[in-house]
Scaffold this active site. Structure first.
Site, PDB file in Angstrom:
ATOM      1  N   PHE A 149       0.810  -1.224   0.000  1.00  0.00           N
ATOM      2  CA  PHE A 149       0.000   0.000   0.000  1.00  0.00           C
ATOM      3  C   PHE A 149       0.840   1.268   0.000  1.00  0.00           C
ATOM      4  O   PHE A 149       0.364   2.336  -0.401  1.00  0.00           O
ATOM      5  CB  PHE A 149      -0.933   0.021   1.224  1.00  0.00           C
ATOM      6  CG  PHE A 149      -0.253   0.504   2.481  1.00  0.00           C
ATOM      7  CD1 PHE A 149      -0.171   1.868   2.768  1.00  0.00           C
ATOM      8  CD2 PHE A 149       0.352  -0.385   3.370  1.00  0.00           C
ATOM      9  CE1 PHE A 149       0.482   2.323   3.911  1.00  0.00           C
ATOM     10  CE2 PHE A 149       1.007   0.054   4.502  1.00  0.00           C
ATOM     11  CZ  PHE A 149       1.079   1.414   4.771  1.00  0.00           C
ATOM     12  N   CYS A 281       9.549   1.885   3.512  1.00  0.00           N
ATOM     13  CA  CYS A 281      10.461   0.787   3.855  1.00  0.00           C
ATOM     14  C   CYS A 281      11.884   1.301   4.014  1.00  0.00           C
ATOM     15  O   CYS A 281      12.732   0.611   4.549  1.00  0.00           O
ATOM     16  CB  CYS A 281      10.413  -0.299   2.802  1.00  0.00           C
ATOM     17  SG  CYS A 281      11.089   0.245   1.251  1.00  0.00           S
ATOM     18  N   GLU A 384       9.141  -3.905  13.221  1.00  0.00           N
ATOM     19  CA  GLU A 384       8.892  -2.758  12.334  1.00  0.00           C
ATOM     20  C   GLU A 384       7.618  -2.060  12.831  1.00  0.00           C
ATOM     21  O   GLU A 384       6.564  -2.692  12.938  1.00  0.00           O
ATOM     22  CB  GLU A 384       8.696  -3.266  10.904  1.00  0.00           C
ATOM     23  CG  GLU A 384       8.530  -2.159   9.892  1.00  0.00           C
ATOM     24  CD  GLU A 384       8.331  -2.680   8.465  1.00  0.00           C
ATOM     25  OE1 GLU A 384       7.610  -3.676   8.274  1.00  0.00           O
ATOM     26  OE2 GLU A 384       8.894  -2.070   7.545  1.00  0.00           O
TER      27      GLU A 384
HETATM   28  P1  NAD Z   1       1.469  -6.547   3.162  1.00  0.00           P
HETATM   29  O1  NAD Z   1       2.469  -7.640   3.256  1.00  0.00           O
HETATM   30  O2  NAD Z   1       0.344  -6.538   4.123  1.00  0.00           O
HETATM   31  O3  NAD Z   1       0.773  -6.588   1.702  1.00  0.00           O
HETATM   32  C1  NAD Z   1       1.537  -6.625   0.522  1.00  0.00           C
HETATM   33  C2  NAD Z   1       0.743  -7.363  -0.546  1.00  0.00           C
HETATM   34  O4  NAD Z   1       0.512  -8.709  -0.132  1.00  0.00           O
HETATM   35  C3  NAD Z   1      -0.624  -6.750  -0.835  1.00  0.00           C
HETATM   36  O5  NAD Z   1      -0.858  -6.767  -2.223  1.00  0.00           O
HETATM   37  C4  NAD Z   1      -1.576  -7.666  -0.087  1.00  0.00           C
HETATM   38  O6  NAD Z   1      -2.842  -7.746  -0.692  1.00  0.00           O
HETATM   39  C5  NAD Z   1      -0.881  -9.012  -0.136  1.00  0.00           C
HETATM   40  N1  NAD Z   1      -1.178  -9.839   1.038  1.00  0.00           N
HETATM   41  C6  NAD Z   1      -1.479  -9.405   2.286  1.00  0.00           C
HETATM   42  N2  NAD Z   1      -1.696 -10.458   3.108  1.00  0.00           N
HETATM   43  C7  NAD Z   1      -1.525 -11.571   2.353  1.00  0.00           C
HETATM   44  C8  NAD Z   1      -1.605 -12.971   2.642  1.00  0.00           C
HETATM   45  N3  NAD Z   1      -1.903 -13.426   3.858  1.00  0.00           N
HETATM   46  N4  NAD Z   1      -1.369 -13.840   1.645  1.00  0.00           N
HETATM   47  C9  NAD Z   1      -1.053 -13.398   0.404  1.00  0.00           C
HETATM   48  N5  NAD Z   1      -0.982 -12.088   0.076  1.00  0.00           N
HETATM   49  C10 NAD Z   1      -1.199 -11.184   1.042  1.00  0.00           C
HETATM   50  O7  NAD Z   1       2.282  -5.170   3.172  1.00  0.00           O
HETATM   51  P2  NAD Z   1       1.703  -3.686   3.239  1.00  0.00           P
HETATM   52  O8  NAD Z   1       1.161  -3.437   4.599  1.00  0.00           O
HETATM   53  O9  NAD Z   1       0.829  -3.428   2.066  1.00  0.00           O
HETATM   54  O10 NAD Z   1       3.041  -2.842   3.027  1.00  0.00           O
HETATM   55  C11 NAD Z   1       3.899  -2.467   4.069  1.00  0.00           C
HETATM   56  C12 NAD Z   1       5.073  -3.420   4.187  1.00  0.00           C
HETATM   57  O11 NAD Z   1       5.773  -3.458   2.947  1.00  0.00           O
HETATM   58  C13 NAD Z   1       6.088  -2.972   5.223  1.00  0.00           C
HETATM   59  O12 NAD Z   1       6.535  -4.102   5.908  1.00  0.00           O
HETATM   60  C14 NAD Z   1       7.204  -2.360   4.387  1.00  0.00           C
HETATM   61  O13 NAD Z   1       8.467  -2.366   4.994  1.00  0.00           O
HETATM   62  C15 NAD Z   1       7.176  -3.248   3.196  1.00  0.00           C
HETATM   63  N6  NAD Z   1       7.786  -2.625   2.038  1.00  0.00           N
HETATM   64  C16 NAD Z   1       8.997  -3.108   1.627  1.00  0.00           C
HETATM   65  C17 NAD Z   1       9.635  -2.537   0.537  1.00  0.00           C
HETATM   66  C18 NAD Z   1      10.955  -3.066   0.063  1.00  0.00           C
HETATM   67  O14 NAD Z   1      11.361  -2.757  -1.062  1.00  0.00           O
HETATM   68  N7  NAD Z   1      11.652  -3.853   0.854  1.00  0.00           N
HETATM   69  C19 NAD Z   1       9.036  -1.465  -0.131  1.00  0.00           C
HETATM   70  C20 NAD Z   1       7.798  -0.993   0.317  1.00  0.00           C
HETATM   71  C21 NAD Z   1       7.182  -1.601   1.401  1.00  0.00           C
END
Ligand code: NAD
Length: 499
Positions: A149, A281, A384
C-alpha cells in the site's frame, strides 16, 4: 460511493466474486470506495487472456516496446497532478510526497526506454571452425507483481516497466487499500499503445495471491510487502517452480558519529523518520548516536523540530509535513507498540498518543513520537513499527553501533553521518545491509542502479529495477551455430566431367 473494478483486456471490468474491501479516506476515516476481491476463477481467466496477448507482444521488437514506454512517460507527466490527488486521497500522504511516489516510478519507465540496448545478447565470432555462438534474452511469458500500500504508484511502475519492456505480459495485484492509481496507470499504458491483455490489473487479497501462486502459466512473481508475506510467497512460489523475488520489511538504523554535523543529522532524521508518517520501507526508525555527548546534542536538536511538525490532511496546505496512516488497524498497531515501549522501560521524550485534529477526529492521524534509551531487546526495537515513531539507541562506540545494525534481522537500508571518510568507508564495506547512505538518510538507488535489501528484507538473488530487473524478467537462450563450407568453396556449377 465509488465501485472500483479490475482492468482486463484493456477495459475496466466489474468483479464477479461478490467479495469487496473498503477503501478509506485516511484523513476522515470515511469509506470512499469499494474494491472487488478477485476469486481464483477470475484470476485464472485473466492469466489465460494475458498468455494469449503475450505471444504477439513478446514477438514485437524491443524498440517498438520501448516506444510504448516513451509515450507512457509523457502521459504520466501530463496526468501527474490527477494521479497524485487520487494517491493522496487513498493513501493519506501529502500531495508533494504523492508526486514523489509517482516520479520515482516514472524514472524506472524512463530507464526501460533503453530496452533495446539492455536486451542485447552476447556474441562470439568463430568459437570453432565455422562456428558462432550467441545468446538471446527472451521474455518469460506471463509474470505477476504483488505490491504494497505504501507506494501505490512507484512499486507497480517498478514491476510493470521492466516486465513489459522485456516482452512479458503482467498480472498486477496491487494493494487492496489504495488500488485506484494502478488502475489509472493501466489506462495510461493503453493510451500509450500497450496492446490489450498484456497488462491486467486484478484486485484482491490472499485468494487472488494464492491463485497466482497456483497457476502454472505464471512464470515469475515479484512481491513487495511485509516480511511474513514475503517469506510465504517466496517459499510457495519457489516450490511451484516459479522465479520469485520478494522484498520485505525493514528497521533502518542511522549511525551518528561524534564528528557529524549535528544540525544536518537532526534535519535528516526528521525527514527520514517522520516523512510519509514513517510508512516507508526506507524510513529511518532507529537513530544510533555514538557516545552520550552525541546523543544529548542530537536529542536537544531533535525535540523542538519534532514538536514543530505539522500533521494534517493532504488538502491542508503545502506546510503539512505528514498525513494520516493508512488504516485504523495500522494506527492501533502503532499505538500498541508505543505502549510496549513505555512498559519495557524506554523513555518517551515526545508523546504523540493524544494527537487530534479538529474537523478530522475520525482520521487515522498519529502524532510524532520520540523514544530515547531504547535497548535492543525491546519490541519497539525488534519490530517494524511503520509509523511516526523514532527510537534512539545510544551506542558506546562505532563498533557497538555497527554490530547493532548488523545483528538486526532486517537489512534493507542504513546510513552513517560523519565527517570521517575512513569511518564511512569502513561502514559501507562491512555492513550486511543492501542499501547504504553516507550522510544521506534515505539512500534509495536511482532507476539505473538496483534496489534491494539483505537478510529478512529481501528473498531471491536479483534486485528490483536497474540491470537486475532485465535479468529477472528474461531468460537466456544460447545458440551455437555451425555453417559447413558451402557454395563459396567449390560448389559445382557444371556437370561433372569424367575424372
Ligand atoms: P502486506 O504484506 O500486508 O501486503 C503486501 C501485498 O501482499 C498486498 O498486495 C496484499 O494484498 C498481499 N497480502 C497481504 N496479506 C496476504 C496474505 N496473507 N497472503 C497473500 N498475500 C497477502 O504489506 P503492506 O502493509 O501493504 O506494506 C507495508 C510493508 O511493505 C512494510 O513491511 C514495508 O516495509 C514493506 N515494504 C517493503 C519494501 C521493500 O522494497 N523492501 C518497499 C515498500 C514496502
Amino acid at each position: 460511493m465509488e465501485n472500483l473494478s479490475h482492468w482486463i483486456d484493456g477495459a475496466r471490468v466489474a468483479g464477479t466474486s461478490g467479495r469487496f474491501a473498503d477503501v478509506f479516506n485516511p484523513a476522515t476515516g470515511e469509506v470512499q470506495a469499494r474494491v472487488p476481491l478477485a476469486s481464483k476463477e477470475e484470476m485464472d481467466d485473466a492469466i489465460a487472456r494475458a498468455a494469449t496477448a503475450q505471444v504477439k507482444w513478446g514477438a514485437t521488437n524491443p524498440q517498438k516496446r520501448a516506444r510504448v514506454m516513451m509515450a507512457a512517460v509523457g502521459l504520466i507527466n501530463r496526468d501527474m497532478d490527477k494521479l497524485a490527488e487520487k494517491l493522496s486521497s487513498e493513501h493519506g500522504k501529502t500531495f508533494v510526497d504523492a508526486k514523489g511516489d509517482i516520479q520515482r516510478g516514472l524514472e524506472v519507465i524512463e530507464f526501460c526506454i533503453g530496452a533495446p540496448h539492455l536486451l542485447k545478447g552476447e556474441f562470439t565470432d568463430s568459437a570453432g571452425p565455422g562456428i558462432d555462438m550467441y545468446s538471446m534474452r527472451q521474455p518469460l511469458g506471463v509474470v505477476a507483481g504483488i505490491t504494497p500500500f505504501n507506494f501505490p504508484a512507484m512499486i507497480p511502475l517498478w514491476k510493470m516497466g521492466p516486465a513489459l519492456a522485456c516482452g512479458n505480459a503482467m498480472i498486477l495485484k496491487p494493494s487492496e487499500r489504495d488500488p485506484s492509481v494502478p488502475l489509472m496507470l493501466a489506462e495510461i499504458f493503453k493510451e500509450a499503445g500497450l496492446p490489450d491483455g498484456v497488462l491486467q490489473v486484478i484486485n484482491g487479497d490472499k485468494d487472488a495471491v494464492d491463485a497466482i501462486l497456483d497457476n502454472e502459466t505464471v512464470q515469475a512473481v515479484g512481491f513487495v510487502g511485509s516480511t511474513p508475506i514475503a517469506q510465504y510467497i517466496y517459499s510457495r512460489g519457489c516450490a511451484a517452480g516459479k522465479r520469485v523475488q520478494c522484498f520485505g520489511g525493514a528497521k533502518n538504523h542511522m549511525i551518528i558519529m561524534p564528528d557529524a554535523d549535528m544540525d544536518q543529522a537532526a534535519d535528516a532524521l526528521i525527514g527520514a523518520g517522520y516523512g510519509a508518517a514513517g510508512e516507508r520501507c526506507m524510513a529511518i526508525s532507529v537513530a544510533v548516536p555514538v557516545g552520550e555527548g552525541t546523543a544529548d546534542a542530537l536529542r536537544e536538536r531533535l525535540v523542538p523540530k519534532i514538536e514543530a511538525l505539522k500533521v494534517g490532511p493532504w488538502t491542508g496546505g503545502d506546510d503539512v509535513d505528514y498525513g494520516p496512516v493508512v488504516t485504523a488497524a495500522a494506527k492501533a498497531n502503532i499505538l500498541r507498540l508505543v505502549e510496549t515501549g513505555i512498559a519495557q522501560g524506554a523513555e518517551l521524550v515526545v508523546d504523540g498518543r493524544n494527537f487530534s485534529l479538529q474537523g478530522y477526529e475520525e482520521g487515522f492521524f498519529v502524532g510524532p513520537h520520540l523514544f530515547d534509551r531504547v535497548t535492543t531487546d525491546m519490541d519497539i526495537y525488534t519490530q517494524e513499527i511503520f509509523g511516526p515513531v523514532l527510537t534512539m539507541v545510544r551506542a558506546e562506540s562505532y563498533e557497538d553501533a555497527l554490530g547493532m545494525a548488523m545483528d538486526h534481522e532486517y537489512g534493507n537500508g542504513t546510513a552513517i553521518f560523519t565527517r570521517d571518510g575512513d569511518a564511512a568507508r569502513d561502514f559501507a564495506s562491512r555492513i550486511n545491509i543492501g542499501m547504504v547512505g553516507i550522510n544521506v538518510p534515505i539512500p534509495v538507488p536511482l532507476a539505473y542502479h538496483t534496489f534491494g535489501g539483505w537478510k529478512k528484507s529481501g528473498f531471491g538473488d536479483l534486485n528490483q529495477h536497474g540491470p537486475d530487473s532485465f535479468k529477472f524478467y528474461t531468460r537466456t537462450k544460447t545458440v551455437t551455430s555451425r555453417w559447413p563450407s558451402g557454395i563459396k568453396e567449390g560448389a559445382a556449377f557444371n556437370f561433372k566431367a569424367m575424372e
